[in-house]
Design a protein around this motif. Structure first.
Motif, PDB file in Angstrom:
ATOM      1  N   PRO A   1       8.387 -65.700  54.166  1.00 32.36           N
ATOM      2  CA  PRO A   1       7.068 -65.830  55.260  1.00 32.36           C
ATOM      3  C   PRO A   1       6.773 -64.285  55.745  1.00 32.36           C
ATOM      4  CG  PRO A   1       9.493 -66.311  55.974  1.00 32.36           C
ATOM      5  CD  PRO A   1       9.654 -65.947  54.742  1.00 32.36           C
ATOM      6  N   GLU A   2       5.374 -64.725  56.460  1.00 36.68           N
ATOM      7  CA  GLU A   2       4.776 -63.668  57.156  1.00 36.68           C
ATOM      8  C   GLU A   2       5.712 -62.943  58.027  1.00 36.68           C
ATOM      9  OE1 GLU A   2       1.247 -63.333  56.142  1.00 36.68           O
ATOM     10  OE2 GLU A   2       1.322 -61.350  57.338  1.00 36.68           O
ATOM     11  N   THR A   3       6.693 -63.397  58.646  1.00 35.89           N
ATOM     12  CA  THR A   3       7.337 -62.723  59.488  1.00 35.89           C
ATOM     13  C   THR A   3       8.522 -62.380  58.876  1.00 35.89           C
ATOM     14  OG1 THR A   3       8.464 -65.226  59.805  1.00 35.89           O
ATOM     15  CG2 THR A   3       6.779 -64.486  61.339  1.00 35.89           C
ATOM     16  N   ALA A   4       8.979 -62.086  57.443  1.00 35.81           N
ATOM     17  CA  ALA A   4      10.018 -61.474  56.918  1.00 35.81           C
ATOM     18  C   ALA A   4      10.097 -60.080  57.332  1.00 35.81           C
ATOM     19  CB  ALA A   4       9.964 -61.823  55.471  1.00 35.81           C
ATOM     20  N   THR A   5      11.504 -59.837  57.617  1.00 38.79           N
ATOM     21  CA  THR A   5      11.750 -58.581  57.956  1.00 38.79           C
ATOM     22  C   THR A   5      11.776 -57.357  56.654  1.00 38.79           C
ATOM     23  OG1 THR A   5      14.018 -58.688  57.767  1.00 38.79           O
ATOM     24  CG2 THR A   5      12.935 -59.310  59.939  1.00 38.79           C
ATOM     25  N   GLU A   6      11.555 -56.144  56.981  1.00 35.33           N
ATOM     26  CA  GLU A   6      11.820 -55.151  55.889  1.00 35.33           C
ATOM     27  C   GLU A   6      13.116 -55.191  55.398  1.00 35.33           C
ATOM     28  OE1 GLU A   6       9.996 -51.310  56.672  1.00 35.33           O
ATOM     29  OE2 GLU A   6      12.181 -50.498  56.334  1.00 35.33           O
TER      30      GLU A   6
ATOM     31  N   PRO B   1       2.686 -57.388  54.894  1.00 35.87           N
ATOM     32  CA  PRO B   1       2.540 -57.603  56.547  1.00 35.87           C
ATOM     33  C   PRO B   1       2.835 -56.120  57.462  1.00 35.87           C
ATOM     34  CG  PRO B   1       3.803 -59.362  55.801  1.00 35.87           C
ATOM     35  CD  PRO B   1       3.882 -58.532  54.830  1.00 35.87           C
ATOM     36  N   SER B   2       2.223 -55.912  58.528  1.00 30.80           N
ATOM     37  CA  SER B   2       2.428 -54.518  59.127  1.00 30.80           C
ATOM     38  C   SER B   2       4.037 -54.221  59.506  1.00 30.80           C
ATOM     39  CB  SER B   2       1.521 -54.564  60.396  1.00 30.80           C
ATOM     40  OG  SER B   2       1.768 -55.752  61.086  1.00 30.80           O
ATOM     41  N   GLN B   3       4.826 -55.030  59.921  1.00 31.55           N
ATOM     42  CA  GLN B   3       5.962 -54.648  60.219  1.00 31.55           C
ATOM     43  C   GLN B   3       6.840 -54.077  58.787  1.00 31.55           C
ATOM     44  OE1 GLN B   3       5.038 -57.985  59.692  1.00 31.55           O
ATOM     45  NE2 GLN B   3       6.779 -59.350  58.739  1.00 31.55           N
ATOM     46  N   ILE B   4       6.298 -54.249  57.778  1.00 32.01           N
ATOM     47  CA  ILE B   4       6.995 -53.736  56.559  1.00 32.01           C
ATOM     48  C   ILE B   4       6.461 -52.474  56.058  1.00 32.01           C
ATOM     49  CG2 ILE B   4       7.832 -54.271  54.236  1.00 32.01           C
ATOM     50  CD1 ILE B   4       7.589 -57.325  55.228  1.00 32.01           C
ATOM     51  N   ASP B   5       7.306 -51.410  55.808  1.00 25.01           N
ATOM     52  CA  ASP B   5       6.930 -50.163  55.426  1.00 25.01           C
ATOM     53  C   ASP B   5       6.788 -50.037  53.900  1.00 25.01           C
ATOM     54  OD1 ASP B   5       6.858 -47.359  54.371  1.00 25.01           O
ATOM     55  OD2 ASP B   5       8.236 -46.539  55.814  1.00 25.01           O
ATOM     56  N   LYS B   6       5.311 -50.159  53.370  1.00 23.16           N
ATOM     57  CA  LYS B   6       5.255 -50.169  51.918  1.00 23.16           C
ATOM     58  C   LYS B   6       5.878 -49.316  51.205  1.00 23.16           C
ATOM     59  CE  LYS B   6       1.273 -48.647  50.008  1.00 23.16           C
ATOM     60  NZ  LYS B   6      -0.233 -48.374  49.704  1.00 23.16           N
ATOM     61  N   ILE B   7       6.036 -47.867  51.579  1.00 22.96           N
ATOM     62  CA  ILE B   7       6.614 -46.899  50.798  1.00 22.96           C
ATOM     63  C   ILE B   7       8.018 -46.991  50.502  1.00 22.96           C
ATOM     64  CG2 ILE B   7       6.983 -44.319  50.769  1.00 22.96           C
ATOM     65  CD1 ILE B   7       4.263 -44.040  52.213  1.00 22.96           C
ATOM     66  N   LYS B   8       8.524 -47.414  51.789  1.00 22.91           N
ATOM     67  CA  LYS B   8      10.254 -47.969  51.568  1.00 22.91           C
ATOM     68  C   LYS B   8      10.519 -48.898  50.645  1.00 22.91           C
ATOM     69  CE  LYS B   8      12.549 -47.023  55.715  1.00 22.91           C
ATOM     70  NZ  LYS B   8      13.018 -47.627  57.003  1.00 22.91           N
ATOM     71  N   VAL B   9       9.562 -49.879  50.532  1.00 25.67           N
ATOM     72  CA  VAL B   9       9.664 -51.109  49.816  1.00 25.67           C
ATOM     73  C   VAL B   9       9.292 -50.741  48.293  1.00 25.67           C
ATOM     74  CG1 VAL B   9       8.478 -53.301  48.993  1.00 25.67           C
ATOM     75  CG2 VAL B   9       9.284 -52.825  51.413  1.00 25.67           C
ATOM     76  N   LEU B  10       8.312 -49.923  48.009  1.00 26.58           N
ATOM     77  CA  LEU B  10       8.018 -49.600  46.439  1.00 26.58           C
ATOM     78  C   LEU B  10       8.974 -48.674  46.099  1.00 26.58           C
ATOM     79  CD1 LEU B  10       4.123 -49.124  46.796  1.00 26.58           C
ATOM     80  CD2 LEU B  10       5.440 -51.118  46.014  1.00 26.58           C
TER      81      LEU B  10
ATOM     82  N   LEU C   1       6.463 -62.054  46.889  1.00 20.93           N
ATOM     83  CA  LEU C   1       5.150 -62.405  47.735  1.00 20.93           C
ATOM     84  C   LEU C   1       5.437 -62.509  48.972  1.00 20.93           C
ATOM     85  CD1 LEU C   1       2.089 -62.938  48.052  1.00 20.93           C
ATOM     86  CD2 LEU C   1       2.658 -65.425  47.446  1.00 20.93           C
ATOM     87  N   VAL C   2       5.268 -61.757  50.054  1.00 19.12           N
ATOM     88  CA  VAL C   2       5.413 -61.864  51.534  1.00 19.12           C
ATOM     89  C   VAL C   2       4.020 -62.320  52.140  1.00 19.12           C
ATOM     90  CG1 VAL C   2       6.322 -60.712  53.440  1.00 19.12           C
ATOM     91  CG2 VAL C   2       7.036 -59.858  51.309  1.00 19.12           C
ATOM     92  N   GLY C   3       4.133 -63.517  52.840  1.00 19.83           N
ATOM     93  CA  GLY C   3       3.039 -64.114  53.622  1.00 19.83           C
ATOM     94  C   GLY C   3       2.178 -65.055  52.887  1.00 19.83           C
ATOM     95  N   GLU C   4       1.015 -65.132  53.530  1.00 18.50           N
ATOM     96  CA  GLU C   4      -0.087 -66.468  53.104  1.00 18.50           C
ATOM     97  C   GLU C   4      -1.155 -65.577  52.682  1.00 18.50           C
ATOM     98  OE1 GLU C   4       1.075 -69.507  52.643  1.00 18.50           O
ATOM     99  OE2 GLU C   4       2.886 -68.918  53.459  1.00 18.50           O
ATOM    100  N   ASN C   5      -1.480 -64.375  52.392  1.00 18.68           N
ATOM    101  CA  ASN C   5      -2.651 -63.630  51.895  1.00 18.68           C
ATOM    102  C   ASN C   5      -3.364 -64.696  50.722  1.00 18.68           C
ATOM    103  OD1 ASN C   5      -4.716 -62.146  50.480  1.00 18.68           O
ATOM    104  ND2 ASN C   5      -3.962 -60.591  51.593  1.00 18.68           N
TER     105      ASN C   5
END
Ligand code: NAD
Length: 304
Positions: A70-75, A101-110, A39-43
């Motif tokens: 945290p919300e600021t975690a890097t990719e 969060p927007s700094q992280i590329d969802k596709i790369k992560v998945l 889980l990344v961030g506080e949503n």
């Protein structure tokens, strides 16, 4: 009157079956299925989803592990955590709670999640397997829809099924699953010109849009089977009498309520079977996620 498809009951039946299989897996192989959640961030909604997934794990006797970043975690930091879960022998299923969060590329992560542990079924390898009708992991919500239809004894083969919504998470995989079950499938989306023409043709209508009461009484035919995936939270600012036609008492008690994409009260008398919101598709998602994790653990234990 339509038969009410009780997702809460069906999901409890599935969880009880999983519990029995977990005991057996531990007895024969000494293995406990494990789910790792990132889980990344506080949503706030994401936090609720993650805690209900963890609760589901506890209920059926799985190991549940969560990494909160945290919300600021890097990719790179998220990818590192995925790598750790990919290599952990006690973790059989991995999921990254979306949105990121927007700094992280969802596709790369998945795509960094091992397809063998991709219990959300979002990795392109598993999407490909769904298309090719090979055994893989199927996203939990659409898998739950098919499971409900089957457990209710509803025929899919040969019937006209209309899928409203074409998201990667629900609409597209659900359309493929219906097709794999030999339904004749129509997929509608925001650019569909005459939605009513397609919904009127449906013998099975699945709606996953997120617009309260998009589907009205004059848009369905008699005897239709309705699966309402939509979850719309109605708060005071949105609470018109029309929207609260059948959840008013819940709203009065809680100050907010959930309704689906289908005008339940008016459509229910026309349908042969229908899922309510809440208590329909919603509870099935966690049950199917747990089922996918059990499947993965059984593959690791070479029982499948
Ligand atoms: P999404 O926003 O990704 O996709 C919405 C889809 O609806 C898109 O394909 C879009 O083209 C289509 N659409 C929008 N307006 C339309 C219109 N007027 N006519 C026809 N199509 C239209 O949404 P999603 O993630 O697929 O979720 C859809 C709904 O299902 C949401 O309410 C969500 O909360 C709910 N949901 C429930 C569960 C569950 O029960 N466990 C799981 C996932 C999603």
């Amino acid at each position: 009157m339509a038969k009410l498809i009780n997702g809460t009951k069906i999901s409890n039946d599935i969880k009880n079956e999983i519990k029995e299989e977990v005991k057996e897996l531990e007895r024969i192989k000494g293995i406990k299925p494990g789910l790792g959640v990132i889980l990344v961030g506080e949503n706030p909604a994401s936090k609720v989803y993650v805690s209900s997934k963890q609760k589901g794990c506890e209920e059926v006797g799985f190991l549940s592990d969560a990494i909160k970043m945290p919300e600021t975690a890097t990719e790179a930091e998220v990818l590192k955590q995925i790598e750790i879960y990919n290599n952990r022998k006690d973790i059989h299923g991995i999921l990254v709670q979306l949105p990121l969060p927007s700094q992280i590329d969802k596709i790369k992560v998945l795509e960094a999640i091992s397809p063998l542990k991709d219990v959300d079924g979002f990795h392109p390898v598993n999407i490909g397997k769904l298309v090719a009708q090979e055994d893989g992991f199927v996203p939990a919500t659409p898998a739950g829809i098919i499971e409900m239809l089957k457990r209710e004894g509803i025929t899919i083969k040969g019937r006209n099924a209309t899928m409203v919504g074409h998201s990667e998470i629900v609409g597209k995989p659900c359309a493929l699953l219906l097709l794999n079950e030999w339904a004749t499938v129509t997929v509608c989306h925001i650019e569909t010109r005459d939605l009513k023409m397609h919904t009127l043709n449906a013998e099975i209508l699945v709606v996953a849009v997120g617009k309260p009461y998009l589907i009205k009484e004059d848009m369905v035919k008699d005897g239709v089977v309705i699966i309402d995936v939509g979850i719309n939270r109605i708060t005071t600012d949105k609470a018109s009498p029309e929207l609260l036609s059948w959840r008013k008492s819940d709203f009065d008690v809680k100050g907010a309520t959930l309704i689906g994409d289908v005008d339940f009260q008016k459509i229910e008398p026309k349908a042969s079977a229908i899922t309510p919101v809440p208590g329909g598709v919603g509870p099935m998602t966690i049950a199917m996620l747990l089922k996918n994790t059990l499947k993965s653990a059984k593959i690791f234990a070479q029982l499948k």
